[in-house]
Design a protein around this motif. Structure first.
Motif, PDB file in Angstrom:
ATOM      1  N   ARG A  18      38.324  -7.202  -3.526  1.00  0.00           N
ATOM      2  CA  ARG A  18      37.750  -5.879  -3.773  1.00  0.00           C
ATOM      3  C   ARG A  18      38.088  -5.438  -5.187  1.00  0.00           C
ATOM      4  O   ARG A  18      39.217  -5.586  -5.645  1.00  0.00           O
ATOM      5  CB  ARG A  18      38.286  -4.873  -2.757  1.00  0.00           C
ATOM      6  CG  ARG A  18      37.984  -5.247  -1.307  1.00  0.00           C
ATOM      7  CD  ARG A  18      38.572  -4.242  -0.353  1.00  0.00           C
ATOM      8  NE  ARG A  18      37.946  -2.923  -0.479  1.00  0.00           N
ATOM      9  CZ  ARG A  18      38.400  -1.832   0.109  1.00  0.00           C
ATOM     10  NH1 ARG A  18      39.484  -1.889   0.886  1.00  0.00           N
ATOM     11  NH2 ARG A  18      37.791  -0.677  -0.056  1.00  0.00           N
ATOM     12  N   THR A  76      32.994  -5.187  -2.948  1.00  0.00           N
ATOM     13  CA  THR A  76      33.618  -6.351  -2.332  1.00  0.00           C
ATOM     14  C   THR A  76      32.846  -7.604  -2.722  1.00  0.00           C
ATOM     15  O   THR A  76      31.623  -7.658  -2.568  1.00  0.00           O
ATOM     16  CB  THR A  76      33.644  -6.226  -0.806  1.00  0.00           C
ATOM     17  OG1 THR A  76      34.348  -5.029  -0.467  1.00  0.00           O
ATOM     18  CG2 THR A  76      34.354  -7.426  -0.170  1.00  0.00           C
ATOM     19  N   CYS A  77      33.556  -8.628  -3.233  1.00  0.00           N
ATOM     20  CA  CYS A  77      32.928  -9.897  -3.639  1.00  0.00           C
ATOM     21  C   CYS A  77      32.550 -10.674  -2.384  1.00  0.00           C
ATOM     22  O   CYS A  77      33.388 -10.903  -1.518  1.00  0.00           O
ATOM     23  CB  CYS A  77      33.880 -10.706  -4.517  1.00  0.00           C
ATOM     24  SG  CYS A  77      33.220 -12.325  -4.989  1.00  0.00           S
ATOM     25  N   ARG A  78      31.288 -11.112  -2.278  1.00  0.00           N
ATOM     26  CA  ARG A  78      30.848 -11.858  -1.104  1.00  0.00           C
ATOM     27  C   ARG A  78      31.328 -13.304  -1.120  1.00  0.00           C
ATOM     28  O   ARG A  78      31.273 -13.979  -0.108  1.00  0.00           O
ATOM     29  CB  ARG A  78      29.336 -11.834  -1.027  1.00  0.00           C
ATOM     30  CG  ARG A  78      28.653 -12.582  -2.174  1.00  0.00           C
ATOM     31  CD  ARG A  78      27.155 -12.548  -2.048  1.00  0.00           C
ATOM     32  NE  ARG A  78      26.514 -13.291  -3.123  1.00  0.00           N
ATOM     33  CZ  ARG A  78      25.206 -13.410  -3.252  1.00  0.00           C
ATOM     34  NH1 ARG A  78      24.421 -12.835  -2.380  1.00  0.00           N
ATOM     35  NH2 ARG A  78      24.682 -14.093  -4.255  1.00  0.00           N
ATOM     36  N   CYS A 108      34.648 -14.459  -2.469  1.00  0.00           N
ATOM     37  CA  CYS A 108      36.069 -14.599  -2.175  1.00  0.00           C
ATOM     38  C   CYS A 108      36.628 -13.437  -1.376  1.00  0.00           C
ATOM     39  O   CYS A 108      37.748 -13.498  -0.903  1.00  0.00           O
ATOM     40  CB  CYS A 108      36.869 -14.766  -3.465  1.00  0.00           C
ATOM     41  SG  CYS A 108      36.854 -13.283  -4.519  1.00  0.00           S
ATOM     42  N   GLY A 109      35.875 -12.357  -1.203  1.00  0.00           N
ATOM     43  CA  GLY A 109      36.331 -11.220  -0.430  1.00  0.00           C
ATOM     44  C   GLY A 109      37.220 -10.252  -1.188  1.00  0.00           C
ATOM     45  O   GLY A 109      37.711  -9.291  -0.611  1.00  0.00           O
TER      46      GLY A 109
END
Length: 260
Positions: free
Chosen positions: A34, A27-29, A31-32
């Motif tokens: 996955r 999960t990208c911190r 933009c959120g």
């Protein structure tokens, strides 16, 4: 280890991950989004046709030198279809020690816009206009000396070009520019870099980092004046009011003396 997010295309460090159904989930911190990655399934090679058995080559029921007819072999069965490949997107991992595919020092002056771009904001030019539609610059009035970085920033930028793949060097340059109030100039340098090498991931990250730092500093400056400044302004206003009242009293007293 870092990977490039498929949602915002930023380089994000892999801090935590999950395994869901045999696939890696990160999960990208920022933009959120996955991103999934699964094993690549290569089709199994087709089985080679069975070799004729030794007993089939023997002469059945005939004497030495006699010709006999052998039954025709059945046609080879076709190879089973390859299993489908997983539809998950593979993670594009970027390692700091990997060699950069982009030239570290592109051709041309690193402090001037390449042909076809606005010399001030580095936006693409339109041949039928004499001014930039983005920043409003009249091209004939552009003075290159007014858009040159300071000597300290220029020296650090030249040194950064020689170690372009080291993000820590980018971070040190951004910190120095932030302390000297030259974040806008660093943003222009990253835009100049992108004008020459649009696929440079580090230049994109540097430009986004400039925007992030500028937006984090502006609210601090917009909170209002400090308490000491407010007290000074209040004292000055009160002194001016008292002085004006004293002048009015003196004028009134002179007028009253003259009337008697």
């Amino acid at each position: 280890m870092k990977y490039q997010c498929e949602g915002c295309e930023r380089l994000v460090p892999v801090e935590s991950f999950q395994v869901e159904g045999g696939q890696l989930s990160v999960t990208c911190r920022a933009c959120g989004a996955r991103t999934f990655a699964g094993p690549s399934l290569a089709p199994s090679p087709a089985a080679p046709p069975d070799a004729p058995r030794p007993e089939d080559a023997k002469v059945r029921g005939g004497g030495e030198g006699a010709a006999v007819a052998l039954p025709a072999q059945a046609p080879f069965a076709s190879a089973p279809p390859a299993p489908p490949r997983p539809s998950a997107t593979a993670l594009r991992v970027v390692r700091s020690d990997a060699p950069s595919a982009v030239s570290a020092i592109p051709d041309g002056d690193p402090f001037q816009a390449p042909p076809g771009h606005c010399p001030k904001c580095v936006a693409p030019l339109r041949e039928d206009e004499g001014a930039c539609a983005q920043c409003g610059l009249v091209y004939a009035n552009f003075i290159p000396e007014e858009h040159q970085p300071s000597e300290v920033l220029a020296t650090q930028w030249h040194a950064l070009l020689r170690t372009w793949g080291d993000w820590d060097a980018h971070d040190r340059l951004l910190t120095t520019a932030m302390g000297r109030g030259e974040l806008a100039m660093v943003g222009r340098l990253y835009r100049l870099r992108l004008a020459r090498t649009p696929d440079d991931a580090l230049a994109l990250r540097g430009r986004d980092e400039v925007v992030r730092r500028v937006t984090s500093v502006v609210p601090l400056a917009a909170d209002g004046p400090s308490p000491d400044l407010g007290r000074k302004v209040k004292n000055i206003v009160m002194g001016a009011v008292l002085l004006l009242a004293l002048v009015l009293v003196l004028v009134l007293s002179q007028m009253m003396r003259g009337s008697f």
